[in-house]
Design a protein around this motif. Sequence first.
Motif, PDB file in Angstrom:
ATOM      1  N   VAL A 197      25.025  43.987 -32.209  1.00 13.19           N
ATOM      2  CA  VAL A 197      24.636  43.195 -32.451  1.00 13.19           C
ATOM      3  C   VAL A 197      24.117  43.005 -30.911  1.00 13.19           C
ATOM      4  CG1 VAL A 197      24.145  40.683 -32.622  1.00 13.19           C
ATOM      5  CG2 VAL A 197      24.693  42.649 -34.887  1.00 13.19           C
ATOM      6  N   PHE A 198      25.160  42.551 -29.685  1.00  9.08           N
ATOM      7  CA  PHE A 198      24.757  42.225 -28.547  1.00  9.08           C
ATOM      8  C   PHE A 198      23.110  43.277 -27.757  1.00  9.08           C
ATOM      9  CE2 PHE A 198      25.937  42.437 -24.186  1.00  9.08           C
ATOM     10  CZ  PHE A 198      25.498  41.844 -24.001  1.00  9.08           C
ATOM     11  N   ALA A 199      23.795  44.718 -28.057  1.00  8.45           N
ATOM     12  CA  ALA A 199      23.370  45.391 -27.422  1.00  8.45           C
ATOM     13  C   ALA A 199      21.600  45.340 -28.214  1.00  8.45           C
ATOM     14  CB  ALA A 199      23.724  46.859 -28.066  1.00  8.45           C
ATOM     15  N   PHE A 200      21.752  45.050 -29.110  1.00 10.40           N
ATOM     16  CA  PHE A 200      19.982  44.609 -29.845  1.00 10.40           C
ATOM     17  C   PHE A 200      19.178  43.492 -28.741  1.00 10.40           C
ATOM     18  CE2 PHE A 200      17.694  42.192 -33.109  1.00 10.40           C
ATOM     19  CZ  PHE A 200      16.938  43.259 -33.256  1.00 10.40           C
ATOM     20  N   ALA A 201      20.105  42.751 -29.184  1.00 12.06           N
ATOM     21  CA  ALA A 201      19.999  41.050 -28.725  1.00 12.06           C
ATOM     22  C   ALA A 201      19.557  41.499 -27.308  1.00 12.06           C
ATOM     23  CB  ALA A 201      20.784  40.335 -29.302  1.00 12.06           C
ATOM     24  N   ILE A 202      19.939  42.264 -26.359  1.00 10.09           N
ATOM     25  CA  ILE A 202      19.943  41.700 -25.595  1.00 10.09           C
ATOM     26  C   ILE A 202      18.825  43.100 -24.547  1.00 10.09           C
ATOM     27  CG2 ILE A 202      21.511  43.538 -24.067  1.00 10.09           C
ATOM     28  CD1 ILE A 202      21.772  41.417 -22.150  1.00 10.09           C
ATOM     29  N   PHE A 203      18.545  43.784 -25.756  1.00 12.39           N
ATOM     30  CA  PHE A 203      17.848  44.547 -25.053  1.00 12.39           C
ATOM     31  C   PHE A 203      16.438  44.111 -25.262  1.00 12.39           C
ATOM     32  CE2 PHE A 203      20.516  47.875 -23.872  1.00 12.39           C
ATOM     33  CZ  PHE A 203      21.126  48.027 -22.750  1.00 12.39           C
ATOM     34  N   THR A 204      16.388  42.724 -26.932  1.00 10.86           N
ATOM     35  CA  THR A 204      15.191  42.965 -26.824  1.00 10.86           C
ATOM     36  C   THR A 204      14.495  41.804 -26.419  1.00 10.86           C
ATOM     37  OG1 THR A 204      16.001  42.580 -29.552  1.00 10.86           O
ATOM     38  CG2 THR A 204      14.672  41.012 -28.675  1.00 10.86           C
ATOM     39  N   ILE A 205      15.425  40.790 -25.580  1.00 12.57           N
ATOM     40  CA  ILE A 205      14.923  39.772 -24.805  1.00 12.57           C
ATOM     41  C   ILE A 205      16.389  39.470 -24.309  1.00 12.57           C
ATOM     42  CG2 ILE A 205      14.991  38.003 -26.018  1.00 12.57           C
ATOM     43  CD1 ILE A 205      12.184  37.015 -24.853  1.00 12.57           C
ATOM     44  N   GLU A 206      16.146  39.211 -22.646  1.00 10.05           N
ATOM     45  CA  GLU A 206      16.972  38.826 -21.761  1.00 10.05           C
ATOM     46  C   GLU A 206      18.342  38.126 -21.691  1.00 10.05           C
ATOM     47  OE1 GLU A 206      14.396  39.279 -20.719  1.00 10.05           O
ATOM     48  OE2 GLU A 206      14.052  40.925 -20.147  1.00 10.05           O
ATOM     49  N   THR A 207      17.459  36.931 -22.767  1.00 12.69           N
ATOM     50  CA  THR A 207      18.265  35.238 -23.933  1.00 12.69           C
ATOM     51  C   THR A 207      19.217  35.803 -24.414  1.00 12.69           C
ATOM     52  OG1 THR A 207      16.848  34.654 -24.796  1.00 12.69           O
ATOM     53  CG2 THR A 207      16.268  33.879 -23.098  1.00 12.69           C
ATOM     54  N   GLY A 208      19.165  37.785 -24.933  1.00 13.43           N
ATOM     55  CA  GLY A 208      19.931  37.792 -25.549  1.00 13.43           C
ATOM     56  C   GLY A 208      21.748  38.198 -25.369  1.00 13.43           C
ATOM     57  N   VAL A 209      21.809  38.290 -23.432  1.00 14.58           N
ATOM     58  CA  VAL A 209      22.956  37.336 -22.616  1.00 14.58           C
ATOM     59  C   VAL A 209      23.522  36.501 -23.533  1.00 14.58           C
ATOM     60  CG1 VAL A 209      22.255  36.081 -21.101  1.00 14.58           C
ATOM     61  CG2 VAL A 209      23.824  37.822 -20.766  1.00 14.58           C
ATOM     62  N   LEU A 210      23.198  35.371 -24.183  1.00 13.33           N
ATOM     63  CA  LEU A 210      23.924  34.811 -24.317  1.00 13.33           C
ATOM     64  C   LEU A 210      24.883  34.899 -25.770  1.00 13.33           C
ATOM     65  CD1 LEU A 210      20.868  32.224 -24.623  1.00 13.33           C
ATOM     66  CD2 LEU A 210      23.091  32.207 -22.822  1.00 13.33           C
ATOM     67  N   LEU A 211      24.434  35.982 -26.537  1.00 12.46           N
ATOM     68  CA  LEU A 211      25.555  36.102 -27.248  1.00 12.46           C
ATOM     69  C   LEU A 211      26.648  36.835 -26.494  1.00 12.46           C
ATOM     70  CD1 LEU A 211      23.317  36.485 -29.269  1.00 12.46           C
ATOM     71  CD2 LEU A 211      23.776  38.606 -29.832  1.00 12.46           C
TER      72      LEU A 211
END
Lengths: 489, 160
Positions: free
Chosen positions: A181-195
């Motif tokens: 899920v983290f990989a999906f989020a951070i490679f969707t948009i940079e705010t995915g780093v919050l996960l």
Amino acid sequence: MIEPVDAERSAASMWRRAAYCLALLLATALCYFLVHVPLQISDDVTNLIGAEANSVGEIIAGELSPGATYFRPMLTLAVNGAFEAGRAINSYFLAAKTIQIAQVVVLLLLVVRLLRVETARDFAAASVALLAVVGMHTFFFTVHELYPVNTYMTILVCCAVMLVLCDGKGSLWRDLAAAGVFAFAIFTIETGVLLWVIAIAGFATGFRGVSLRGVGGMTAVLVLFVVVKFALLSGEMPALDERSASFGFRSYGQQELVATFSDRRPLFYGANVVSSIVTVFAAEPRAGLWRFARAIVRGETVPAAMLLNVITSLASSLLLFWFVRARWTAWRRLAFERDDRIVLVFFAVVIANGCVSFPYTKDAIVSPAGLLFALALYPALRAALQRLDDEAPRRRAGVALACLLGLLSLGWTLRAAAVPAGLLYVANGYQLEWVHVDAWLVDQGLPPYSSGQRQVIARVGQEALAIDVPNWRLVGGWMRWAERLFDRP
Amino acid sequence: MGRAPVRPSLATVCVAMPPLVLAATTAVMLLATALGMRPLWPRTPLTPAEAIEIGDEAAFIRLVAAGADPNARSSVGPGLGRDSTRMRTPLEAAIIRGQERTLETVRKMGASISGDTGRDAVCLAYEETPDLIPVLVRYGAPFVEEDACRVRGAQARIAP
């Protein structure tokens, strides 16, 4: 004869079901309005015609070319997936809205899952938390725009999933899911780093659903992201002249921003961080613009909608800080209960969210902190209700405090109920944009479109104009006051 | 933390009441919507001229697509531009609104700007928005001198 434990279990199950029903009802009502909001031209059309002209591979290769700033392959996949689905069913609108509805429903159900409702008191607090999720000013921007998939809403769902993963017994599948899920989020948009921040803060405070191994896996993904961003790509931050922005009491155009802040970047970036954090607690400033403070300083009348937002958010923040104070002694001993963990994760996320907003701040970017704010409100409100029940149920002070909490609940209810007025306003605006789409396309100065791209634009425009959106100035009934209570930035 | 009492306390009721009232109202509205009513976004139906006069060009396009005549006069209710109800064509409404892009939408949807209609439109533009006269002429309206308009009495025809 029914055993007391069974009766308690049965009651818990009833309140939990009631909370899920409330979430579904809210989601249904929200989705009714969302399906009346057309796709907007800006970003949406650009992304759709990009998907029409290029394959996923070509777009990703473009993102990896020298000088490129962003690497968002999952966003590319989502946009292309929505485009292909739209082409298959001959309705880009239907494809985009189906994804959006699924996201909204899943988000609200995950929120209820996280609240763990068992009693009438829990249900009361949960109902306010649910309305706060929808009524939070940062939420609006995750639903009214589509690109054609709203990436900020994707991140909200991912944040809720991450919290659910953290909140349970550790297992291999949770660790793998967390990294995925983290990989999906951070490679969707940079705010995915919050996960990653959620997982780290969750683990530090005692959540063990995602183990140290899982956190390690997520960290490896983060390292990969940093390598891609700074070794393969330019690693440059967004330039000052990329977009207009606000500072203090006024907004600045792109060139004006460069002229004013190119020598004082730390000041501008610092203000963005502060604004991003304060807006979560106070519903002001909005996108860096301190409108409420400006109105007070200049002696102007504060609009009812702005007042409602600020008072509700500040009162909720006070409740949250009361909770912190009440639990401080235990926290100093590092003794964290489940409710404490949720609140502490929120504080970690709000700080991190503020920091990642340093180059540019807007409501949508701080929406993860906004979601966590609503979740953190739940334990605070529940603790306040319990304190009232335990200590002063019939005293005058107790009655007065109960009424104050009731007013807080009313405030969030009004904020959530006013959201359709905002959606109606933007729906009218998007339709008008589509009426004059030709002029917009000329203004953009983009290269000539292929016949396939023109067909896509024509189809999306046709669908947008076919939606029966009432005019926001003429809508009647409850929408008249809802319009006055929606704070448009 | 202890268990909540069986009967919800005053504070719990105070907190739960607003969301529950909203939930009940929403449920009733959704039910009514399913039955074909429109309580969630209640609205007043617009005529083509009204849609143009308030700048809701999308509503105008929908009305014409649904069969409304883009050249026919229709009522513009009180509160929408003027104090009393008037009868106008979408073209007249667009001239009163005074925006070139609205005029363009009306033309694109089939409003006639040539012949007598065009002359009347130019005369109305002298009174309301002279800036639109070159636009009208570009769209095919015959040019009319202001003095000639007085003779034609176009303004009188659209007066109540």
